[in-house]
Design a protein around this motif. Sequence first.
Motif, PDB file in Angstrom:
ATOM      1  N   THR A 228       0.828  -1.199   0.000  1.00 33.11           N
ATOM      2  CA  THR A 228       0.000   0.000   0.000  1.00 33.11           C
ATOM      3  C   THR A 228       0.863   1.250   0.000  1.00 33.11           C
ATOM      4  O   THR A 228       2.077   1.190   0.207  1.00 33.11           O
ATOM      5  N   ASP A 231       2.495   1.407   3.297  1.00 32.79           N
ATOM      6  CA  ASP A 231       3.660   0.525   3.419  1.00 32.79           C
ATOM      7  C   ASP A 231       4.905   1.192   2.844  1.00 32.79           C
ATOM      8  O   ASP A 231       5.971   1.205   3.467  1.00 32.79           O
ATOM      9  N   ASP A 258      -6.418  -7.105   1.375  1.00 37.46           N
ATOM     10  CA  ASP A 258      -7.232  -7.110   2.592  1.00 37.46           C
ATOM     11  C   ASP A 258      -7.195  -5.745   3.272  1.00 37.46           C
ATOM     12  O   ASP A 258      -8.177  -5.333   3.899  1.00 37.46           O
ATOM     13  N   GLU A 259      -6.063  -5.033   3.144  1.00 34.01           N
ATOM     14  CA  GLU A 259      -5.905  -3.726   3.794  1.00 34.01           C
ATOM     15  C   GLU A 259      -6.515  -2.594   2.991  1.00 34.01           C
ATOM     16  O   GLU A 259      -6.607  -1.461   3.454  1.00 34.01           O
ATOM     17  N   ALA A 294       1.754  -2.692   7.391  1.00 37.53           N
ATOM     18  CA  ALA A 294       0.628  -3.575   7.721  1.00 37.53           C
ATOM     19  C   ALA A 294       1.111  -5.021   7.613  1.00 37.53           C
ATOM     20  O   ALA A 294       1.502  -5.467   6.535  1.00 37.53           O
ATOM     21  N   ASP A 296      -0.508  -7.988   9.204  1.00 37.86           N
ATOM     22  CA  ASP A 296      -1.408  -9.048   9.643  1.00 37.86           C
ATOM     23  C   ASP A 296      -1.402 -10.246   8.703  1.00 37.86           C
ATOM     24  O   ASP A 296      -1.672 -11.373   9.132  1.00 37.86           O
ATOM     25  N   TRP A 297      -1.091 -10.051   7.428  1.00 35.38           N
ATOM     26  CA  TRP A 297      -1.171 -11.140   6.450  1.00 35.38           C
ATOM     27  C   TRP A 297      -0.022 -12.138   6.595  1.00 35.38           C
ATOM     28  O   TRP A 297      -0.063 -13.215   6.003  1.00 35.38           O
TER      29      TRP A 297
END
Length: 387
Positions: A228, A231, A258-259, A294, A296-297
């Motif tokens: 992103t 990121d 997902d983000e 991010a 989480d993945w």
Amino acid sequence: MRISARQRQARLATRHRLAVKAATPEEAAASVVALHGTDPATVFLSAGARLAAPGPEPVERALYADRTLVRMHGMRRTVFVVPAALVPVVHYSSNLVIARRERASTLKAFGAGGWDEAWLKDVEESVLRILAEVGEATTQELSALEPRLREQVRVSVGKPYEGVISVGSRLLGLMAMEGLLVRCGRASATWISSIHRWGLAPEMRELAAAEAQAELAGRWLAGFGPGTEADLKWWTGWTLTEVRRALTAVGAAEVELDEGVGYVLPGDLDEVPEPEPWAALLPALDPTPMGWQARDWYLPPAHRAELFDRSGNVGPTVWWDGRVVGGWAQRADGEVVWRLLADVGAEAAAAVEAAVHEQAAGLAAWLGGVKVTPRFRTPLERELSAL
């Protein structure tokens, strides 16, 4: 187009040379754009995790003999080890702005000692003359030849972190940020030491900031995409305007994550084949877990308190098939120990244990008894190392 977390994990596995190993340290570094160099041991351990034949010797040769890898300040004022061809890109995309701020801060600090800009410039010119004569020198050796580097000044007066610094400790790093000096040699018998030798920086090709930022963004997308805007902004330390300009310059294609909205290089939309299940023991500050804001993945939020310090520095991590599933450490006797934090199921857990055991044995073998303690220690690393 949507790119799933599983597809991102497959890209990470192959592109970061974790499932398919690299032949050289230069290839390993380029796969993640640059290796984190704040902790000297991280450079060797990160390269080793990606090499078909790991060990300190090829990394030392690339750093100090061939000089195909260069240790320098870069994005977010962090020290990195980058492929030599990338030095101008990092310098003009990120380093010059940081260097300007650092010079202003240095002049303010040194003003407390009664030293002005003319005095500082005279000391700099003296350092350059000395290195032109002697070739390479440590900070201590330079201070013996230029005594003004030993002068001290009190900084951050009245604050909890008030302290005393030497002119050399601040000035030499600033000169390196400005592209005048380079860390060109190891000055200790051990590869985990942070003591290095200074030399005159070679000439580098000049780039416009926007051109350098576009090239760096393209390299990040090649290794870390999709990602992103947030990121890339976090990884580079650039402004959001700079990030958007660079993404536009490389023609980045939008994808759904997902983000939210993510970006890949044009032509990088096809699915990639998933590799066979793989394991990796990555060191503290490794560029893979530090590559996105991010996470989480690939890193469950429940594990972060154990695997990160309070400043956001990641500790040693255990990876299985594209996700962080635990952490590892070295005990006082050098044994590599680990703990799984994620529930991957009984069958997968057995496979993980077998793969990690093999990785730990290989790591211990090439470390050859060298004990590595991360510079930034995390709760799980501290606990495991004390077992």
